[in-house]
Design a protein around this motif. Structure first.
Motif, PDB file in Angstrom:
ATOM      1  N   THR A 107       0.856  -1.258  -0.100  1.00 29.51           N
ATOM      2  CA  THR A 107      -0.012  -0.057  -0.096  1.00 29.51           C
ATOM      3  C   THR A 107       0.818   1.240  -0.085  1.00 29.51           C
ATOM      4  O   THR A 107       2.083   1.142   0.153  1.00 29.51           O
ATOM      5  CB  THR A 107      -1.075   0.030   1.362  1.00 29.51           C
ATOM      6  OG1 THR A 107      -0.088   0.538   2.321  1.00 29.51           O
ATOM      7  CG2 THR A 107      -1.553  -1.133   1.494  1.00 29.51           C
ATOM      8  N   THR A 109       1.130   3.412   2.217  1.00 28.20           N
ATOM      9  CA  THR A 109       1.648   3.686   3.631  1.00 28.20           C
ATOM     10  C   THR A 109       2.385   2.500   4.190  1.00 28.20           C
ATOM     11  O   THR A 109       2.938   2.534   5.114  1.00 28.20           O
ATOM     12  CB  THR A 109       0.568   3.892   4.514  1.00 28.20           C
ATOM     13  OG1 THR A 109      -0.525   2.983   4.674  1.00 28.20           O
ATOM     14  CG2 THR A 109       0.095   5.388   3.973  1.00 28.20           C
ATOM     15  N   PHE A 112       1.256  -5.025   4.040  1.00 27.83           N
ATOM     16  CA  PHE A 112       0.385  -6.178   5.001  1.00 27.83           C
ATOM     17  C   PHE A 112       0.561  -7.529   4.676  1.00 27.83           C
ATOM     18  O   PHE A 112       0.680  -7.624   3.052  1.00 27.83           O
ATOM     19  CB  PHE A 112      -0.909  -5.520   4.835  1.00 27.83           C
ATOM     20  CG  PHE A 112      -1.228  -4.234   5.643  1.00 27.83           C
ATOM     21  CD1 PHE A 112      -2.016  -4.216   6.673  1.00 27.83           C
ATOM     22  CD2 PHE A 112      -0.834  -2.856   4.866  1.00 27.83           C
ATOM     23  CE1 PHE A 112      -2.254  -2.862   7.006  1.00 27.83           C
ATOM     24  CE2 PHE A 112      -1.183  -1.842   5.189  1.00 27.83           C
ATOM     25  CZ  PHE A 112      -1.732  -1.519   6.481  1.00 27.83           C
ATOM     26  N   GLN A 132       3.410  -3.404   8.358  1.00 31.78           N
ATOM     27  CA  GLN A 132       2.532  -2.895   9.437  1.00 31.78           C
ATOM     28  C   GLN A 132       1.622  -3.852   9.976  1.00 31.78           C
ATOM     29  O   GLN A 132       1.168  -3.481  11.015  1.00 31.78           O
ATOM     30  CB  GLN A 132       1.665  -1.904   8.635  1.00 31.78           C
ATOM     31  CG  GLN A 132       2.383  -0.605   8.199  1.00 31.78           C
ATOM     32  CD  GLN A 132       1.529   0.785   7.990  1.00 31.78           C
ATOM     33  OE1 GLN A 132       0.346   0.528   8.538  1.00 31.78           O
ATOM     34  NE2 GLN A 132       2.053   1.723   7.176  1.00 31.78           N
ATOM     35  N   TYR A 133       1.397  -4.936   9.235  1.00 30.39           N
ATOM     36  CA  TYR A 133       0.357  -5.934   9.793  1.00 30.39           C
ATOM     37  C   TYR A 133       1.002  -7.230   9.336  1.00 30.39           C
ATOM     38  O   TYR A 133       0.925  -7.423   8.060  1.00 30.39           O
ATOM     39  CB  TYR A 133      -0.995  -5.620   9.273  1.00 30.39           C
ATOM     40  CG  TYR A 133      -1.995  -6.639   9.716  1.00 30.39           C
ATOM     41  CD1 TYR A 133      -2.913  -6.217  11.108  1.00 30.39           C
ATOM     42  CD2 TYR A 133      -2.381  -7.670   8.961  1.00 30.39           C
ATOM     43  CE1 TYR A 133      -3.732  -7.011  11.464  1.00 30.39           C
ATOM     44  CE2 TYR A 133      -3.341  -8.591   9.595  1.00 30.39           C
ATOM     45  CZ  TYR A 133      -4.163  -8.309  10.653  1.00 30.39           C
ATOM     46  OH  TYR A 133      -4.965  -9.267  11.023  1.00 30.39           O
ATOM     47  N   THR A 141      -6.831  -3.191   8.501  1.00 28.38           N
ATOM     48  CA  THR A 141      -7.319  -2.257   7.733  1.00 28.38           C
ATOM     49  C   THR A 141      -6.387  -1.373   7.032  1.00 28.38           C
ATOM     50  O   THR A 141      -5.238  -1.030   7.421  1.00 28.38           O
ATOM     51  CB  THR A 141      -8.045  -1.113   8.913  1.00 28.38           C
ATOM     52  OG1 THR A 141      -8.742  -1.641   9.673  1.00 28.38           O
ATOM     53  CG2 THR A 141      -8.393   0.202   8.345  1.00 28.38           C
ATOM     54  N   TYR A 142      -6.581  -1.309   5.632  1.00 26.69           N
ATOM     55  CA  TYR A 142      -5.561  -0.727   4.616  1.00 26.69           C
ATOM     56  C   TYR A 142      -6.507  -0.188   3.628  1.00 26.69           C
ATOM     57  O   TYR A 142      -7.479  -0.372   3.345  1.00 26.69           O
ATOM     58  CB  TYR A 142      -4.593  -1.834   4.160  1.00 26.69           C
ATOM     59  CG  TYR A 142      -5.103  -2.961   3.759  1.00 26.69           C
ATOM     60  CD1 TYR A 142      -5.678  -2.782   2.243  1.00 26.69           C
ATOM     61  CD2 TYR A 142      -5.594  -4.029   4.292  1.00 26.69           C
ATOM     62  CE1 TYR A 142      -6.087  -3.932   1.807  1.00 26.69           C
ATOM     63  CE2 TYR A 142      -6.180  -5.191   3.752  1.00 26.69           C
ATOM     64  CZ  TYR A 142      -6.619  -5.344   2.387  1.00 26.69           C
ATOM     65  OH  TYR A 142      -7.131  -6.263   1.879  1.00 26.69           O
ATOM     66  N   GLN A 143      -5.786   0.731   2.953  1.00 26.15           N
ATOM     67  CA  GLN A 143      -6.319   1.449   1.645  1.00 26.15           C
ATOM     68  C   GLN A 143      -5.151   1.889   0.743  1.00 26.15           C
ATOM     69  O   GLN A 143      -3.908   1.591   1.152  1.00 26.15           O
ATOM     70  CB  GLN A 143      -7.016   2.675   2.099  1.00 26.15           C
ATOM     71  CG  GLN A 143      -6.075   3.738   2.781  1.00 26.15           C
ATOM     72  CD  GLN A 143      -7.110   5.017   3.248  1.00 26.15           C
ATOM     73  OE1 GLN A 143      -8.051   4.802   3.312  1.00 26.15           O
ATOM     74  NE2 GLN A 143      -6.417   5.623   4.186  1.00 26.15           N
ATOM     75  N   VAL A 145      -4.207   0.565  -2.210  1.00 26.56           N
ATOM     76  CA  VAL A 145      -3.124  -0.465  -2.593  1.00 26.56           C
ATOM     77  C   VAL A 145      -2.654  -0.315  -3.932  1.00 26.56           C
ATOM     78  O   VAL A 145      -3.256   0.019  -4.949  1.00 26.56           O
ATOM     79  CB  VAL A 145      -3.931  -1.764  -2.560  1.00 26.56           C
ATOM     80  CG1 VAL A 145      -3.189  -3.063  -2.916  1.00 26.56           C
ATOM     81  CG2 VAL A 145      -4.853  -2.257  -1.079  1.00 26.56           C
TER      82      VAL A 145
END
Length: 262
Positions: A107, A109, A112, A132-133, A141-143, A145
């Protein structure tokens, strides 16, 4: 050959299997730069595990990362361009859950992933930034991509083909990757060529993977590594030596350096 720029893949091309750049490859690149030819990296890797090698060579050109989903400034690392892919997440996780695999989501940021492995451990070591995960991605929770990577351990066209209406699909021997439909290394290259006012005919591109096929076909000179598949080689104008035998340097020395030009 009258070239103004070269775009170089990393894994299986610039790098040996040990993830090192040979002295011969470095020297060939330095001589190209001294000759006035612009050298760019164009990779499927994310920025954090591209930048250390970019710095090692001393390049001052933007980096094409994640198969062209992002382009990063050489000095600041800031994304100059990012193209996100949108999938039906519920459907994606349902389909990939049916097959034993690792899922890696790149992503804007961070990273994941479903589980860690040797590849991700290497990314953490080189990029200095952990995911991050790690865990059940249905709970994450991600956005924004940029790329989905599904590692099944084998070619999985029966799964990857289910996403062709939503994404650009790149099939590998150990799984597949998904990017936005208009994303590719070549699309990113074209945007940089426009910026630098360079014609595609003045460009060489070299790589070994299915994500390199389009740039090999459309660049003025497309070069496949000796370790590439027959499909990749068929898209190229030249086939050079295996990456373990410095095929990148072999091509540069033979065809691009003025003192060696034929």
């Amino acid at each position: 050959m009258d070239m103004r720029a070269i775009f170089i893949d990393m894994d299986g091309t610039l790098l040996k299997a040990s993830n090192y750049i040979s002295e011969r490859n470095k020297e060939a690149i330095y001589r190209l730069i001294d000759q006035g030819i612009m050298v760019f990296l164009a990779t499927g890797r994310h920025y954090e595990v591209t930048a250390p090698y970019h710095k090692e060579i001393g390049l001052q050109t933007p980096m094409i990362c994640l198969n062209g989903a992002s382009i990063h400034d050489a000095e600041t690392g800031k994304a100059m361009q990012m193209k996100t892919v949108r999938l039906n997440e519920e459907r994606f996780h349902h389909l990939t859950a049916e097959s034993p695999c690792n899922v890696i989501i790149h992503t804007a940021t961070g990273l994941f992933c479903k589980e860690t492995n040797e590849e991700i451990d290497y990314w953490i070591k080189v990029g200095k930034i952990p995911p991050q995960y790690i865990g059940d991605l249905r709970q994450a929770t991600y956005q924004d991509v940029l790329k989905y990577s599904v590692r099944t351990g084998a070619a999985s066209p029966e799964i990857s083909s289910l996403f062709k209406t939503e994404a650009g699909v790149i099939d590998w021997n150990d799984g597949f990757e998904l990017v936005a439909p208009d994303v590719s290394k070549w699309a990113a290259i074209k945007s940089l060529l426009d910026e630098y006012q360079i014609s595609p005919n003045e460009v060489a591109a070299i790589g070994d993977g299915p994500n390199d096929i389009e740039m090999l076909r459309h660049a003025g000179i497309g070069v496949a590594m000796g370790n590439a598949s027959e499909k990749v080689k068929a898209a190229a104008d030249f086939v050079t030596e295996h990456h373990e035998n410095d095929g990148l340097a072999e091509f540069i020395e033979r065809y691009l350096l003025k003192s060696y030009a034929v």
